[in-house]
Write a protein that holds these residues in place. Structure first.
Motif, mmCIF file in Angstrom:
data_model
loop_
_atom_site.group_PDB
_atom_site.id
_atom_site.type_symbol
_atom_site.label_atom_id
_atom_site.label_comp_id
_atom_site.label_asym_id
_atom_site.label_seq_id
_atom_site.Cartn_x
_atom_site.Cartn_y
_atom_site.Cartn_z
ATOM 1 N N GLY A 71 0.797 -1.218 0.000
ATOM 2 C CA GLY A 71 0.000 0.000 0.000
ATOM 3 C C GLY A 71 0.828 1.266 0.000
ATOM 4 O O GLY A 71 0.294 2.355 0.225
ATOM 5 N N PHE A 72 2.160 1.157 -0.278
ATOM 6 C CA PHE A 72 3.027 2.348 -0.277
ATOM 7 C C PHE A 72 2.612 3.307 -1.395
ATOM 8 O O PHE A 72 2.347 2.880 -2.535
ATOM 9 N N LEU A 73 2.576 4.606 -1.061
ATOM 10 C CA LEU A 73 2.216 5.641 -2.044
ATOM 11 C C LEU A 73 3.410 6.528 -2.367
ATOM 12 O O LEU A 73 3.817 6.630 -3.512
ATOM 13 N N TYR A 74 3.985 7.167 -1.334
ATOM 14 C CA TYR A 74 5.146 8.033 -1.524
ATOM 15 C C TYR A 74 5.753 8.275 -0.150
ATOM 16 O O TYR A 74 5.243 7.807 0.867
ATOM 17 N N LYS A 75 6.885 8.974 -0.151
ATOM 18 C CA LYS A 75 7.594 9.228 1.105
ATOM 19 C C LYS A 75 7.559 10.719 1.423
ATOM 20 O O LYS A 75 7.652 11.564 0.533
ATOM 21 N N VAL A 76 7.459 11.044 2.726
ATOM 22 C CA VAL A 76 7.469 12.438 3.188
ATOM 23 C C VAL A 76 8.492 12.563 4.317
ATOM 24 O O VAL A 76 8.908 11.563 4.908
ATOM 25 N N LYS A 77 8.879 13.808 4.576
ATOM 26 C CA LYS A 77 9.817 14.118 5.655
ATOM 27 C C LYS A 77 9.137 15.085 6.620
ATOM 28 O O LYS A 77 8.504 16.061 6.199
ATOM 29 N N ALA A 78 9.265 14.818 7.922
ATOM 30 C CA ALA A 78 8.658 15.688 8.940
ATOM 31 C C ALA A 78 9.441 16.999 9.023
ATOM 32 O O ALA A 78 10.661 16.993 9.161
ATOM 33 N N ILE A 79 8.727 18.098 8.916
ATOM 34 C CA ILE A 79 9.369 19.426 9.024
ATOM 35 C C ILE A 79 9.004 20.116 10.342
ATOM 36 O O ILE A 79 9.485 21.204 10.619
ATOM 37 N N HIS A 80 8.164 19.463 11.151
ATOM 38 C CA HIS A 80 7.828 19.981 12.485
ATOM 39 C C HIS A 80 7.544 18.795 13.399
ATOM 40 O O HIS A 80 7.120 17.725 12.941
ATOM 41 N N ASP A 81 7.790 18.983 14.679
ATOM 42 C CA ASP A 81 7.460 17.947 15.654
ATOM 43 C C ASP A 81 5.948 17.843 15.814
ATOM 44 O O ASP A 81 5.237 18.846 15.732
ATOM 45 N N TYR A 82 5.469 16.619 16.040
ATOM 46 C CA TYR A 82 4.049 16.417 16.332
ATOM 47 C C TYR A 82 3.921 15.375 17.437
ATOM 48 O O TYR A 82 4.446 14.260 17.311
ATOM 49 N N ALA A 83 3.260 15.766 18.527
ATOM 50 C CA ALA A 83 3.036 14.855 19.652
ATOM 51 C C ALA A 83 1.687 14.185 19.474
ATOM 52 O O ALA A 83 0.659 14.862 19.358
ATOM 53 N N ALA A 84 1.671 12.882 19.432
ATOM 54 C CA ALA A 84 0.422 12.139 19.240
ATOM 55 C C ALA A 84 -0.516 12.364 20.417
ATOM 56 O O ALA A 84 -0.096 12.376 21.566
ATOM 57 N N THR A 85 -1.805 12.564 20.106
ATOM 58 C CA THR A 85 -2.815 12.775 21.136
ATOM 59 C C THR A 85 -3.812 11.629 21.215
ATOM 60 O O THR A 85 -4.728 11.680 22.012
ATOM 61 N N ASP A 86 -3.631 10.591 20.370
ATOM 62 C CA ASP A 86 -4.550 9.457 20.383
ATOM 63 C C ASP A 86 -3.760 8.197 20.068
ATOM 64 O O ASP A 86 -2.639 8.257 19.522
ATOM 65 N N GLY A 87 -4.312 7.047 20.371
ATOM 66 C CA GLY A 87 -3.594 5.803 20.199
ATOM 67 C C GLY A 87 -3.337 5.445 18.744
ATOM 68 O O GLY A 87 -2.417 4.686 18.452
ATOM 69 N N ASP A 88 -4.149 5.963 17.794
ATOM 70 C CA ASP A 88 -3.957 5.617 16.387
ATOM 71 C C ASP A 88 -3.135 6.661 15.640
ATOM 72 O O ASP A 88 -3.072 6.634 14.417
ATOM 73 N N GLU A 89 -2.477 7.596 16.351
ATOM 74 C CA GLU A 89 -1.692 8.654 15.706
ATOM 75 C C GLU A 89 -0.208 8.319 15.750
ATOM 76 O O GLU A 89 0.268 7.564 16.609
ATOM 77 N N LEU A 90 0.539 8.894 14.822
ATOM 78 C CA LEU A 90 1.969 8.633 14.671
ATOM 79 C C LEU A 90 2.758 9.822 15.218
ATOM 80 O O LEU A 90 2.471 10.972 14.886
ATOM 81 N N GLU A 91 3.713 9.551 16.093
ATOM 82 C CA GLU A 91 4.569 10.596 16.682
ATOM 83 C C GLU A 91 5.607 11.016 15.646
ATOM 84 O O GLU A 91 6.247 10.173 14.995
ATOM 85 N N LEU A 92 5.825 12.336 15.475
ATOM 86 C CA LEU A 92 6.778 12.854 14.483
ATOM 87 C C LEU A 92 7.829 13.704 15.154
ATOM 88 O O LEU A 92 7.531 14.469 16.072
ATOM 89 N N LYS A 93 9.065 13.577 14.684
ATOM 90 C CA LYS A 93 10.154 14.466 15.045
ATOM 91 C C LYS A 93 10.717 15.075 13.761
ATOM 92 O O LYS A 93 10.680 14.450 12.684
ATOM 93 N N ILE A 94 11.234 16.294 13.862
ATOM 94 C CA ILE A 94 11.769 16.962 12.677
ATOM 95 C C ILE A 94 12.837 16.077 12.029
ATOM 96 O O ILE A 94 13.764 15.612 12.692
ATOM 97 N N GLY A 95 12.714 15.857 10.724
ATOM 98 C CA GLY A 95 13.686 15.049 9.981
ATOM 99 C C GLY A 95 13.281 13.605 9.810
ATOM 100 O O GLY A 95 13.953 12.873 9.066
ATOM 101 N N ASP A 96 12.217 13.136 10.480
ATOM 102 C CA ASP A 96 11.785 11.742 10.322
ATOM 103 C C ASP A 96 11.299 11.494 8.899
ATOM 104 O O ASP A 96 10.557 12.316 8.318
ATOM 105 N N ASP A 97 11.703 10.352 8.317
ATOM 106 C CA ASP A 97 11.196 9.925 7.010
ATOM 107 C C ASP A 97 10.035 8.972 7.248
ATOM 108 O O ASP A 97 10.144 8.007 8.017
ATOM 109 N N VAL A 98 8.929 9.248 6.579
ATOM 110 C CA VAL A 98 7.709 8.467 6.777
ATOM 111 C C VAL A 98 7.245 7.938 5.436
ATOM 112 O O VAL A 98 7.196 8.679 4.438
ATOM 113 N N LEU A 99 6.933 6.649 5.391
ATOM 114 C CA LEU A 99 6.378 6.015 4.193
ATOM 115 C C LEU A 99 4.862 6.127 4.260
ATOM 116 O O LEU A 99 4.232 5.577 5.154
#
Length: 459
Positions: A388-416
């Motif tokens: 199910g891969f579509l494309y890749k993105v890079k995190a440009i800001h931190d994001y703190a997950a607020t729910d169990g189905d959310e993904l935690e992000l740090k600046i510079g993380d590569d996400v598929l």
């Protein structure tokens, strides 16, 4: 001054006037230093503490009443504010019934708070201060009786000194009478003079005894009560402020819950408004999809723009998002490898091509090489990509997950970025993905989660 005929006789009135005159005369003599004054340093310290205690208690009572008045004012202001909100809240808005119940609960909470402080704190303080007027009156009475005692003591002392003079004077007069009067009259005259002197002396002694008894009774009672009252102030202050603090804690706790409920109602009302606006915007042509693609194609070297808050997550939509439409378009497009291989085979094996296979060069029979699919050349994944891969993105800001189905992000993380199992579950502005580092190490997408698209940049 009491009027004659209303429980006060003329004789009683005259006695009271005489007492006042005697006390005034005694105080003048004491101030001039011509008469000593009864002093009790320990009792004077008790009286000083009593006056201080009464002043502090009265001030506390005044400030507590001012606090209650402020609570009532706040209650009135809160009631008007809640009524205003209830009047403006339209019937078709979300949470109309909850809003009406919240208004009623808030008013009840204010009433209970005001009543509890009045019953538990102010009432006990009023009862404590009710003892002070009586004790203050008895202290004043004790001071008056002390002056009466001093006056009677000085009067008796003066009579004692004058008695000796009177006895000498009587003896002299008796000697003169012996020469002038008959012998039978001399005894009568001497006895009369001695009786007059003894009568005044006895009366003064009795008056001194009465004054001393009254003064000592009051003095002993106050010496027992004043220290006990002084020690009692600590318990009164503790009870007053402890109860006040308890009522405040309970009130603010309950009010905090009501305030949170109000905030939740307002938040859901705003979400519904945004949903309506989003539905209207979805009717327009693919301007939103174009701008979304532009955001993903921004250069990673350019300074990232500070994102707004992550979009709210409304209920699933029935219309697919632009990313889903793009995914469906890519799925329906012919595969490059398949088309290339099919074309080569058709060209090589087509019967009607007029070419004899025996005449072909060996090199012609080699497999045709076609470019690899787009997903197979992504860097950092060792050539194997998650389903199910579509494309890749890079995190440009931190994001703190607020729910169990959310993904935690740090600046510079590569996400598929992955496709949703059910396209209807995708919310506007949210993507599904897995950390590339986790996939490379574990080849596992069970930890995938959603994240806000505006916190990333397409690479």
């Amino acid at each position: 001054m009491a009027e004659i005929g209303k429980g006060v006789t003329a004789g009683k009135l005259a006695i009271n006037v005489q007492k006042r005159l005697t006390r005034a005369q005694e105080k003048v003599l004491q101030k001039l230093g011509k008469a000593d004054e009864t002093r009790d340093a320990a009792f004077e310290e008790m009286v000083s503490n009593f006056n201080k205690q009464m002043t502090e208690g009265t001030k506390l009572q005044k400030d507590l009443k001012a606090y209650l008045a402020a609570v009532k004012t706040m209650h009135d202001a809160s009631r008007r504010l809640q009524d205003c909100l209830a009047d403006m809240y339209e019937p078709d808005w979300f949470g109309k019934e909850e809003m009406d119940a919240l208004t009623e609960d808030t008013d009840t909470l204010w009433l209970d708070y005001h009543q509890n402080i009045t019953d538990k704190s102010l009432t006990s303080l009023d009862a404590y201060l009710a003892n002070f007027p009586d004790i203050k009156a008895r202290i004043a009475k004790r001071d008056r009786k002390m002056v009466d005692f001093d006056s009677a003591r000085h009067h008796f002392s003066s009579l004692q000194k004058g008695k000796k003079k009177d006895e000498a004077k009587i003896a002299k007069q008796a000697a003169l009478l012996e020469m002038a009067a008959p012998s039978w009259a001399q005894g009568l005259i001497s006895a009369h003079q001695v009786a007059q002197t003894n009568l005044s002396y006895n009366q003064a002694e009795e008056e001194l005894g009465r004054a001393q008894k009254i003064f000592e009774e009051l003095n002993v009672e106050l010496q027992d009560e004043l220290p006990a009252l002084w020690d009692n102030r600590v318990g009164v202050y503790v009870n007053t402020f402890q109860r006040l603090a308890g009522h405040q804690e309970k009130f603010h706790g309950e009010m905090g819950k009501l305030s949170q409920n109000l905030n939740d109602i307002m938040t859901k009302l705003e979400e519904q408004r945004e949903l309506k606006k989003g539905g209207a915007a979805a009717a327009k042509t693919g301007e939103g999809a174009k701008s979304e693609e532009t955001n993903h194609s921004e250069s990673a070297s350019s300074p990232p723009k500070r994102p707004g808050p992550p979009p709210s997550r409304p209920p699933p939509r029935l219309t697919p998002s632009p990313d889903q439409r793009q995914q469906q378009d890519e799925a329906s497009a012919p595969d490059t490898n398949t088309d290339c291989s099919a074309a080569a085979t058709q060209q090589q094996c087509e019967p009607g091509s007029g070419v004899n296979l025996l005449d072909w060069d060996v090199e012609v029979l080699q497999p045709v090489t076609c470019p690899a699919p787009k997903s197979a050349v992504t860097n950092g994944s060792d050539g194997e990509l998650p389903p199910g891969f579509l494309y890749k993105v890079k995190a440009i800001h931190d994001y703190a997950a607020t729910d169990g189905d959310e993904l935690e992000l740090k600046i510079g993380d590569d996400v598929l970025v992955l496709a949703f199992d059910n396209p209807d579950e995708q919310d506007d502005g949210w993507l599904m993905g897995v950390q590339e580092s986790h996939w490379v190490q574990n080849k596992d997408i069970s930890v995938k989660g959603v994240f806000p698209e505006n916190f990333t940049q397409k690479v």
